[in-house]
Write a protein that holds these residues in place. Structure first.
Motif, PDB file in Angstrom:
ATOM      1  N   TYR A  44      23.363 -63.816 -13.420  1.00 13.10           N
ATOM      2  CA  TYR A  44      21.922 -63.747 -13.670  1.00 13.10           C
ATOM      3  C   TYR A  44      21.077 -63.235 -12.506  1.00 13.10           C
ATOM      4  O   TYR A  44      19.859 -63.060 -12.676  1.00 13.10           O
ATOM      5  N   ARG A  47      19.187 -60.027 -13.346  1.00 16.44           N
ATOM      6  CA  ARG A  47      17.958 -60.160 -14.143  1.00 16.44           C
ATOM      7  C   ARG A  47      16.746 -60.391 -13.238  1.00 16.44           C
ATOM      8  O   ARG A  47      15.680 -59.798 -13.446  1.00 16.44           O
ATOM      9  N   THR A 200      29.269 -67.869 -18.548  1.00 16.24           N
ATOM     10  CA  THR A 200      29.109 -66.570 -17.879  1.00 16.24           C
ATOM     11  C   THR A 200      30.426 -65.807 -17.774  1.00 16.24           C
ATOM     12  O   THR A 200      30.474 -64.748 -17.140  1.00 16.24           O
ATOM     13  N   TYR A 276      17.396 -70.479 -14.911  1.00 18.39           N
ATOM     14  CA  TYR A 276      18.068 -69.192 -15.128  1.00 18.39           C
ATOM     15  C   TYR A 276      18.011 -68.757 -16.591  1.00 18.39           C
ATOM     16  O   TYR A 276      18.128 -67.562 -16.886  1.00 18.39           O
TER      17      TYR A 276
END
Length: 299
Positions: A44, A47, A200, A276
């Motif tokens: 993440y 992002r 993930t 997140y």
């Protein structure tokens, strides 16, 4: 535009991504970022970097030594001192990039690295502002909460046995980073930790569910919160989850109270990993706006 980059730190090559803003007339301000305990940049951080890049920032995202794409032996060892020095070398590297303004660099850290950036900002005046998201505050206090007092002697004996084995040249003992079994010892206990990391797998294949046992020992010694009053006059933004059990909410708020102005606090609902996911927009925009205010990019 994103490109692969690498730089040297403490004898190892650290690797990551460099984001360059699309519209750039003058030297751009920049943000240096790395992830938390055992995590890799693919989990993440891209992002967040994209949000900052869109606001006109250069962004340097990298894996800590011993993890992900970066060098380092033994693998999977979380060394907080080495990781903090990595941040400082990442700043030095960013300052060599021609299109980055070396006088306008901020740092962002989350969870374990949220503690790192508190300490780095306190001792390195090249840092112009700092964002600490759900930061790790105190190794000793965290250890007291995570390990029952009657289990501490056995844990310390494991640390001693591992040190003796490594001194003999044997491989380091390992520990799961997370576990679905609440009875299995691991570095980051709790179902939310297991859900986050296991979720993930498809896009962060370089993450491995293991850390050296020494990582847990070193974590007990890590006290970034002791530096927080020294950050000022560098601006500090702390992002805290209301029900954080991993980097406990009350420890974060007590540390924020000890910080001197200028400082800002953003509270978000949920636990340690919700910033997140469910509250990504809120946390990324809060950090973006803070960097804009103090580094001068255009949102």
């Amino acid at each position: 535009m994103r490109s692969d980059v690498e730089f040297r730190s403490e004898g190892w090559t650290l690797r990551g991504w460099l984001y360059r803003p699309d519209a750039q007339d003058d030297a751009a301000p920049a943000i240096v970022m790395a992830h938390g305990f055992s995590a890799v940049k693919e989990q993440y951080l891209d992002r967040y970097a994209e949000v900052f890049q869109a606001a006109g920032f250069g962004v340097l995202v990298y894996d800590h030594a011993h993890f992900g794409a970066s060098e380092g032996r033994p693998r999977q060892e979380v060394d907080p001192v080495l990781q903090k020095r990595g941040y400082r070398d990442a700043i030095s590297f960013a300052q060599t990039i021609p299109w980055i303004d070396p006088a306008r660099i901020g740092i962002w850290g989350t969870s374990y690295s949220g503690g790192h950036v508190i300490e780095v900002a306190a001792i390195d005046r090249r840092v112009r502002c700092v964002v600490a998201q759900v930061p790790f505050i105190s190794g000793s206090l965290s250890a007291q909460r995570r390990t029952r007092s009657d289990l501490v002697p056995a844990q310390l004996r494991r640390f001693e046995a591992d040190r003796a084995a490594r001194f003999r040249g044997e491989a380091p003992a390992m520990l799961p980073a997370v576990s679905a079994d609440p009875l299995q010892p691991c570095a980051m206990p709790g179902p939310d930790s297991y859900a986050f990391f296991s979720g993930t797998h498809d896009f962060a294949p370089d993450w491995h569910n293991a850390v050296t046992l020494r990582s847990a020992e070193l974590s007990r010694e890590n006290e970034p919160g002791s530096h927080i009053a020294r950050i000022s006059p560098t601006p500090l933004l702390m992002i805290v989850a209301e029900d954080d059990l991993l980097t406990a909410t009350d420890l974060c708020l007590e540390a924020f109270h000890r910080a001197l102005p200028p400082k800002d606090l953003v509270m978000v609902p949920g636990g340690h990993f919700d910033p997140y996911l469910w509250h990504f927009d809120r946390t990324s925009i809060a950090a973006r706006d803070f960097f804009v205010a103090h580094l001068g990019a255009t949102a």
